[in-house]
Write an enzyme that holds these catalytic residues in place. Structure first.
Site, PDB file in Angstrom:
ATOM      1  N   SER A 145       0.822  -1.215   0.000  1.00  0.00           N
ATOM      2  CA  SER A 145       0.000   0.000   0.000  1.00  0.00           C
ATOM      3  C   SER A 145       0.856   1.265   0.000  1.00  0.00           C
ATOM      4  O   SER A 145       0.451   2.294  -0.553  1.00  0.00           O
ATOM      5  CB  SER A 145      -0.917   0.019   1.222  1.00  0.00           C
ATOM      6  OG  SER A 145      -1.850  -1.032   1.143  1.00  0.00           O
ATOM      7  N   HIS A 199      -4.333  -1.681  -4.770  1.00  0.00           N
ATOM      8  CA  HIS A 199      -4.002  -3.022  -5.263  1.00  0.00           C
ATOM      9  C   HIS A 199      -5.157  -3.917  -4.872  1.00  0.00           C
ATOM     10  O   HIS A 199      -6.054  -3.486  -4.128  1.00  0.00           O
ATOM     11  CB  HIS A 199      -2.704  -3.555  -4.626  1.00  0.00           C
ATOM     12  CG  HIS A 199      -2.742  -3.482  -3.138  1.00  0.00           C
ATOM     13  ND1 HIS A 199      -3.488  -4.360  -2.372  1.00  0.00           N
ATOM     14  CD2 HIS A 199      -2.211  -2.585  -2.270  1.00  0.00           C
ATOM     15  CE1 HIS A 199      -3.381  -4.019  -1.108  1.00  0.00           C
ATOM     16  NE2 HIS A 199      -2.625  -2.935  -1.004  1.00  0.00           N
TER      17      HIS A 199
END
Ligand code: MG
Ligand code: ZN
Length: 375
Positions: A82, A296
């Site tokens: 992240s 993602h």
């Protein structure tokens, strides 16, 4: 075809070609005053599909007309964390996985909050994790490692952020008794969300409602994300300068890591509710661009039919399942609504999100496509 029809059609063709060419250097015709970027951490297409099967209303996502897919690989790995993804979206630079607001050389890169703050915009971040977690921190911090929570907290104090909401109070506590918020011109509420009534123009506002992460929906978080988004939009839009707000559904990712379907469904439905409130603001306001995307995918989540293909599929039953407890390399959805939304259709890298947003907010920005090597 008679002569007149031919001439008429030829004229139409010329008119069409001129309009299709547009004005060189003016590819951005409709600039938004505000951008609200909503990130579902770990939200792939299957996660995005949850409200289509696990809620009883028309999914809000269907109201978005311009859809894209973004690549998420970091500078060093096909599967990103992240932190690198947030850095890519906020600075336009692909970096190594745990990096936050710094490039592959560990040197700070200017982020969209800093760029638009210099232009007079108001800015904010909201998360259901600690506000020092990778995704929100990507919009104000510059540290070589995402787990440096204390340094990240100090970066928030020193940053241009005008509004923040989430958890993470413990990272801001000063053992010598100093009130770091006051020293940095901030008013922070530690007990509950509430509309900011009389704004002191010199002050910045925050809500830190948990020592670390916010509770999960299953633990009773309630409407925090949607309510905080509403309070932020109300607060940040009081100046005519325009604003940039990042709203994160942080725990979609944790549900993926935990392979927990109930957790996933409740966090996605909560994120969708926040998207609904933001869209309502944008529809009324008419000057706001809303972008919904992910950093993602997490969990290799699927909404597959139950049963077994060899012995008998039950097409009538969805059996949500996970392929992994990790992040995956799948492209992530990008949904755009409002002014400038058409710029977000198509396939591109997550770094392009930065370029597209900055080009829309900064009229002096000349298509600054940064050449960043993909993995
Ligand atoms: Mg996150
Ligand atoms: Zn994760």
């Amino acid at each position: 075809m008679n002569r007149y029809t031919f001439v008429f059609q030829a004229l139409l063709l010329v008119a069409w070609s001129i309009s299709a060419m547009g004005t060189p250097g003016d590819s951005v015709k409709e600039r938004p005053l505000n951008i609200i970027l909503m990130i579902g951490d770990g939200m792939g297409v299957s996660q995005l599909s949850i409200p289509y099967y696990f809620s009883n209303h028309e999914p809000v996502f269907s109201r978005f007309k311009h859809i894209g897919l973004a690549g998420t690989s970091s500078a060093t790995h096909p599967v990103t964390q992240s932190s690198a993804a947030a850095t890519a979206i906020s600075t336009g630079v692909k970096t190594y996985n745990p990096a936050l607001g710094v490039g592959p050389d560990t040197l700070p890169r200017r982020n969209i909050v800093e760029i638009v703050s210099d232009l007079g915009y108001q800015t904010g971040v909201i998360a259901t994790s600690s506000v020092t977690d990778a995704t929100p921190a990507g919009f104000y911090a510059h540290v070589p490692d995402r787990y440096m929570h204390r340094e990240i907290a100090m970066d928030l104090l020193e940053s241009e952020i005008d509004f923040f909401a989430g958890g993470g109070l413990k990272y801001f506590i000063d053992t010598t008794g100093r009130d770091l918020f006051r020293e940095h011109g901030m008013t922070v509420n530690f007990s509950k969300l509430q509309k900011i009534e009389d704004r002191d123009p010199e002050l910045r506002y925050g809500f830190l409602l948990a020592m670390d992460r916010m509770p999960a929906m299953l633990e009773g978080r309630g409407d925090f994300l949607a309510d905080a988004s509403e309070i932020a939009m109300d607060f940040l839009s009081r100046k005519d300068s325009g604003f940039f707000l990042m709203v994160e559904g942080s725990q979609v990712d944790w549900a993926g890591h935990g392979n927990n379907t109930d957790y996933m469904i409740t966090e996605m439905n909560d994120f969708e509710e926040a998207v609904k409130r933001v869209l309502e603001f944008a529809e009324q306001d008419g000057n706001t661009l809303v972008i919904v995307t992910a950093d993602h995918e997490t969990g290799g989540f699927t909404l597959a039919a139950a049963g077994d293909y060899q012995t008998g599929t039950d097409y009538g039953t969805i059996e949500p399942s996970f392929a992994t407890t990790n992040h995956s390399a799948a492209l992530v959805p990008v949904l755009a609504y409002g002014r400038g939304a058409e710029n977000f259709a198509g396939f591109y890298e997550n770094t392009d999100l930065f370029c597209k947003m900055v080009e829309l907010l900064d009229p002096n920005q000349k298509a600054s496509r940064l050449t960043v090597p993909a993995y």
